[in-house]
Write a protein that holds these residues in place. Structure first.
Motif, PDB file in Angstrom:
ATOM      1  N   SER A 182     -13.204  22.356 -16.741  1.00 48.63           N
ATOM      2  CA  SER A 182     -13.038  21.535 -15.534  1.00 48.63           C
ATOM      3  C   SER A 182     -12.565  22.381 -14.363  1.00 48.63           C
ATOM      4  N   ASN A 183     -11.728  23.372 -14.647  1.00 45.96           N
ATOM      5  CA  ASN A 183     -11.233  24.236 -13.583  1.00 45.96           C
ATOM      6  C   ASN A 183     -12.360  25.078 -12.989  1.00 45.96           C
ATOM      7  N   TYR A 233     -14.614  22.898 -10.844  1.00 46.15           N
ATOM      8  CA  TYR A 233     -13.984  22.546  -9.573  1.00 46.15           C
ATOM      9  C   TYR A 233     -14.033  23.729  -8.611  1.00 46.15           C
ATOM     10  N   GLU A 252      -7.081  15.007 -10.033  1.00 43.41           N
ATOM     11  CA  GLU A 252      -8.395  14.624 -10.564  1.00 43.41           C
ATOM     12  C   GLU A 252      -8.424  14.698 -12.090  1.00 43.41           C
ATOM     13  N   GLN A 253      -7.715  15.689 -12.650  1.00 42.61           N
ATOM     14  CA  GLN A 253      -7.735  15.903 -14.085  1.00 42.61           C
ATOM     15  C   GLN A 253      -6.562  15.240 -14.799  1.00 42.61           C
ATOM     16  N   TYR A 280      -5.298  20.402 -17.407  1.00 43.11           N
ATOM     17  CA  TYR A 280      -6.126  21.579 -17.139  1.00 43.11           C
ATOM     18  C   TYR A 280      -6.988  21.946 -18.339  1.00 43.11           C
ATOM     19  N   THR A 281      -8.250  22.234 -18.085  1.00 44.78           N
ATOM     20  CA  THR A 281      -9.127  22.853 -19.075  1.00 44.78           C
ATOM     21  C   THR A 281      -9.924  23.939 -18.365  1.00 44.78           C
ATOM     22  N   TYR A 330      -7.044  19.133  -7.548  1.00 42.24           N
ATOM     23  CA  TYR A 330      -7.602  19.355  -8.884  1.00 42.24           C
ATOM     24  C   TYR A 330      -6.703  18.753  -9.957  1.00 42.24           C
TER      25      TYR A 330
END
Length: 269
Positions: free
Chosen positions: A139-140, A143, A130-131, A135-136, A127
């Motif tokens: 998006s977390n 995922y 990918e980001q 971190y947001t 993760y």
């Protein structure tokens, strides 16, 4: 690893830069905040590309046919984790079955362990890549809803072994309550056998914080996690070991011993 205050999340590069620039050291429980100091020169700042490359090398970056990134079981990360788990197993073998007489009504307290989820029980490495280590919450959540994170090498085996020895397993995570079902699914999918049910998995509930947390929805990570451990012990358990990848997972007491898992990707106060 808790996900409590996204705005306060210090990115890996900021932490690495400050530590390299000022010699900041994260020491024990209650770590120094590595991003307090501002570099005076660009020469004090490591190259971003180099830092990411070092992280990949440490995790033994492995990419599958679909482009997913995974840590290697032969990586230095895996070796470091294995060393910590070996010490933990030796300690827990001694503690299993040795209840302390501090339970309710003078009865021996039941031995328990507490684990964080992200980067303690499961690995967020894919993760994060990918980001771009950005971190947001959105998006977390996306995922976690669609993918299972791998178990941190050996932690599922250690956890299952502890449960078989009669040690009760609890999880305390800063993930929001809305991610409960996805968290339960992921833990089971990667081999954690103790039930991550409502009695043993604690998530952050900002809308309806539990009464045992006086700070309510305003708790810091340390207040939330230590307060929840205090609640667990009030039910007649003795937390013999607390596992986390952040010093804020481990600070605040209510555990006989702490085990810090490595995580060079981010820092959470």
């Amino acid at each position: 690893m808790p996900r409590i205050r996204p705005a306060a999340r210090s990115r890996v590069l900021a932490v690495t830069v400050a530590a390299a620039a000022m010699g900041a050291t994260l020491y024990g429980v209650g770590a120094a905040d590595a991003h307090d100091s501002v570099p005076r020169s660009d020469k004090q700042i490591p190259n971003l590309t180099d830092v990411v490359s070092e992280i990949k090398a440490y995790y033994g970056d492995t990419v599958d046919a679909s482009g997913e990134h995974f840590a290697s079981p032969t990586s230095n990360y895996a070796k470091q984790v294995a060393g910590i788990e070996k010490k933990a197993e030796s300690y827990l073998a001694h503690e299993a079955g040795h209840g302390d007489h501090d339970g309710r009504h003078g009865q021996p307290a039941k031995p328990a362990i507490v684990l964080d989820v992200d980067d303690t029980s499961v690995n967020t490495y894919n993760y994060e890549l990918e980001q771009g280590f950005n971190y947001t919450p959105a998006s977390n959540s996306a995922y976690i809803a669609n993918k299972n994170m791998d178990a941190v090498f050996g932690m599922n085996t250690l956890t299952n072994w502890a449960a078989a020895k009669g040690i009760t397993v609890f999880w305390i995570t800063g993930r929001p309550e809305a991610q409960r079902a996805d968290t339960v699914r992921n833990l089971a999918a990667v081999g954690y056998q103790p039930a991550a049910d409502t009695a043993h998995l604690y998530l952050k509930n900002a809308a309806a914080p539990p009464a045992y947390l006086p700070c309510g929805a305003t708790c810091t990570t340390v207040q939330y996690k230590s307060g929840t451990r205090a609640h667990i012990e009030s039910m007649g358990y003795n937390i013999v070991a607390n596992f986390g990848d952040q010093y804020s997972d481990l600070s605040g007491g209510y555990a006989d011993k702490t085990f810090k898992l490595p995580n060079p990707m981010y820092f959470l106060p």
